[in-house]
Design an enzyme around this catalytic site. Structure first.
Site, PDB file in Angstrom:
ATOM      1  CG  ASN A  96      -1.767   1.211   1.362  1.00  0.00           C
ATOM      2  OD1 ASN A  96      -1.823   2.033   0.454  1.00  0.00           O
ATOM      3  ND2 ASN A  96      -2.443   1.341   2.507  1.00  0.00           N
ATOM      4  CD1 TRP A  97       3.572   1.184  -2.925  1.00  0.00           C
ATOM      5  CD2 TRP A  97       4.016   2.719  -4.502  1.00  0.00           C
ATOM      6  NE1 TRP A  97       4.569   0.687  -3.729  1.00  0.00           N
ATOM      7  CE2 TRP A  97       4.863   1.604  -4.708  1.00  0.00           C
ATOM      8  CE3 TRP A  97       4.116   3.808  -5.371  1.00  0.00           C
ATOM      9  CZ2 TRP A  97       5.794   1.544  -5.748  1.00  0.00           C
ATOM     10  CZ3 TRP A  97       5.047   3.745  -6.414  1.00  0.00           C
ATOM     11  CH2 TRP A  97       5.880   2.629  -6.597  1.00  0.00           C
ATOM     12  CE  LYS A  98      -0.263   3.153   4.846  1.00  0.00           C
ATOM     13  NZ  LYS A  98      -0.147   3.289   6.297  1.00  0.00           N
ATOM     14  CG  HIS A 114      -5.833   1.909   5.380  1.00  0.00           C
ATOM     15  ND1 HIS A 114      -5.409   2.824   6.322  1.00  0.00           N
ATOM     16  CD2 HIS A 114      -4.809   1.053   5.198  1.00  0.00           C
ATOM     17  CE1 HIS A 114      -4.171   2.525   6.678  1.00  0.00           C
ATOM     18  NE2 HIS A 114      -3.776   1.453   6.009  1.00  0.00           N
ATOM     19  CD  GLU A 154      -2.977   5.419   6.828  1.00  0.00           C
ATOM     20  OE1 GLU A 154      -2.970   5.398   5.583  1.00  0.00           O
ATOM     21  OE2 GLU A 154      -2.037   4.953   7.517  1.00  0.00           O
ATOM     22  CD  GLU A 190      -3.414  -2.342   7.473  1.00  0.00           C
ATOM     23  OE1 GLU A 190      -2.336  -2.596   6.929  1.00  0.00           O
ATOM     24  OE2 GLU A 190      -4.012  -1.270   7.315  1.00  0.00           O
ATOM     25  N   GLY A 250       2.651   2.429  10.935  1.00  0.00           N
ATOM     26  CA  GLY A 250       3.633   3.509  10.824  1.00  0.00           C
ATOM     27  C   GLY A 250       4.356   3.845  12.111  1.00  0.00           C
ATOM     28  CB  SER A 290       5.240  -1.650  12.123  1.00  0.00           C
ATOM     29  OG  SER A 290       4.859  -0.306  12.366  1.00  0.00           O
ATOM     30  N   GLY A 322       2.829  -1.076   4.330  1.00  0.00           N
ATOM     31  CA  GLY A 322       2.839   0.338   3.977  1.00  0.00           C
ATOM     32  C   GLY A 322       4.249   0.797   3.643  1.00  0.00           C
ATOM     33  N   GLY A 323       4.886   1.459   4.602  1.00  0.00           N
ATOM     34  CA  GLY A 323       6.192   2.087   4.383  1.00  0.00           C
ATOM     35  C   GLY A 323       7.217   1.190   3.709  1.00  0.00           C
TER      36      GLY A 323
HETATM   37  P1  13P Z   1       3.059   0.512   7.701  1.00  0.00           P
HETATM   38  O1  13P Z   1       3.580  -0.781   7.096  1.00  0.00           O
HETATM   39  O2  13P Z   1       3.775   1.723   7.156  1.00  0.00           O
HETATM   40  O3  13P Z   1       2.983   0.458   9.184  1.00  0.00           O
HETATM   41  O4  13P Z   1       1.559   0.686   7.167  1.00  0.00           O
HETATM   42  C1  13P Z   1       0.687  -0.381   7.300  1.00  0.00           C
HETATM   43  C2  13P Z   1      -0.533  -0.064   6.554  1.00  0.00           C
HETATM   44  O5  13P Z   1      -1.301   0.797   6.943  1.00  0.00           O
HETATM   45  C3  13P Z   1      -0.776  -0.798   5.306  1.00  0.00           C
HETATM   46  O6  13P Z   1      -2.047  -0.567   4.818  1.00  0.00           O
END
Ligand code: 13P
Length: 249
Positions: free
Chosen positions: A9-11, A93, A95, A162, A168, A208, A229-230
């Protein structure tokens, strides 16, 4: 047997120059045993689709609207994601639930729209830190799952656990906590969908996930992969996570 799944997920990250990371990822992991889905921002979907052509990698969106089309400025229909080459879409998600006030009912409606467009929904759920500290994790997961699921059992589905507090932050639940959550979700899925369809749902862990902790997470029962994510932004890191998932068999 459920095929393992690694979703990146590149967000809200990524410009045209960042597409090159995919070439490095493909070079390092040309034939993963697991399924790999890249979910870039909408502006990169078409170019990413070009980049992923003739590869085993799939494309995914990060959200879709509940309607197939209409007067919804700035929104993206599931049919448009499919038209751009996507086969998956992340929905609900935390977010989006926090930033856009998305309720589980909206998430379920989006999942219905996604399926109508032939996309596989990746439905995200997870507790906040206060909910975990209050001993409410399993109840929160039960409630979010029950209200976010689309009707019907005849199309593929992915659910991502999640924990909001793990996203994050560099913090992750213990393997025992992940096992408890995933075991609970599998039994709740069986309640809602029946045992057969529930056994086909892939359950991802997200929050994470890094090369250093991936193997321990993938060793947990009922973990069918990760929503990353990251670490999905760096080809070397995501490649190592994919390799770790493959090694977990
Ligand atoms: P991180 O891997 O950056 O913690 O993000 C997880 C996430 O929200 C994937 O959708």
């Amino acid at each position: 047997m459920r095929q393992k799944l690694a979703a990146g997920n590149w967000k809200m990250h990524g410009l045209a120059a960042d597409l090159a990371a995919i070439d490095a990822l493909r070079a390092a992991n040309p034939a993963p045993a697991c399924e790999v889905v890249i979910c870039p921002p909408a502006t990169l979907l078409a170019r990413m689709a070009e980049r992923l052509k003739r590869s085993p990698y799939c494309l995914g969106g990060q959200d879709c609207h509940v309607a197939a089309k209409g007067a919804h400025t700035g929104d993206i229909a599931a049919t448009m994601l499919a038209d751009a080459g996507a086969s998956f879409v992340i929905l609900g998600h935390s977010e989006r639930r926090a930033d856009h006030g998305e309720t589980s009912a909206v998430v379920a409606a989006k999942a219905r729209a996604a399926r109508a467009a032939g996309l596989v929904p990746i439905i995200c759920i997870g507790e906040t830190e206060a909910e975990r500290d209050g001993g409410r994790t399993l109840q929160v997961l039960s409630d979010q799952l029950a209200t976010s699921l689309p009707d019907g059992t005849d199309a593929p589905l992915v659910v991502a656990y999640e924990p909001v507090w793990a996203i994050g932050t560099g913090r992750t639940p213990s393997p025992a906590q992940i096992a408890e959550a995933h075991g609970h979700l599998r039994s709740q899925l069986a309640r809602h969908l029946g045992a057969g369809p529930a056994a086909a749902v892939r359950l991802l862990y997200g929050g994470s996930v890094k090369p250093a902790n991936a193997a321990a997470i993938f060793a947990v029962a009922e973990v069918d992969g990760a929503l990353v994510g990251g670490a999905s932004l760096a080809a070397a890191d995501f490649g190592a996570i994919i390799a770790s998932l493959d090694a977990a068999g």
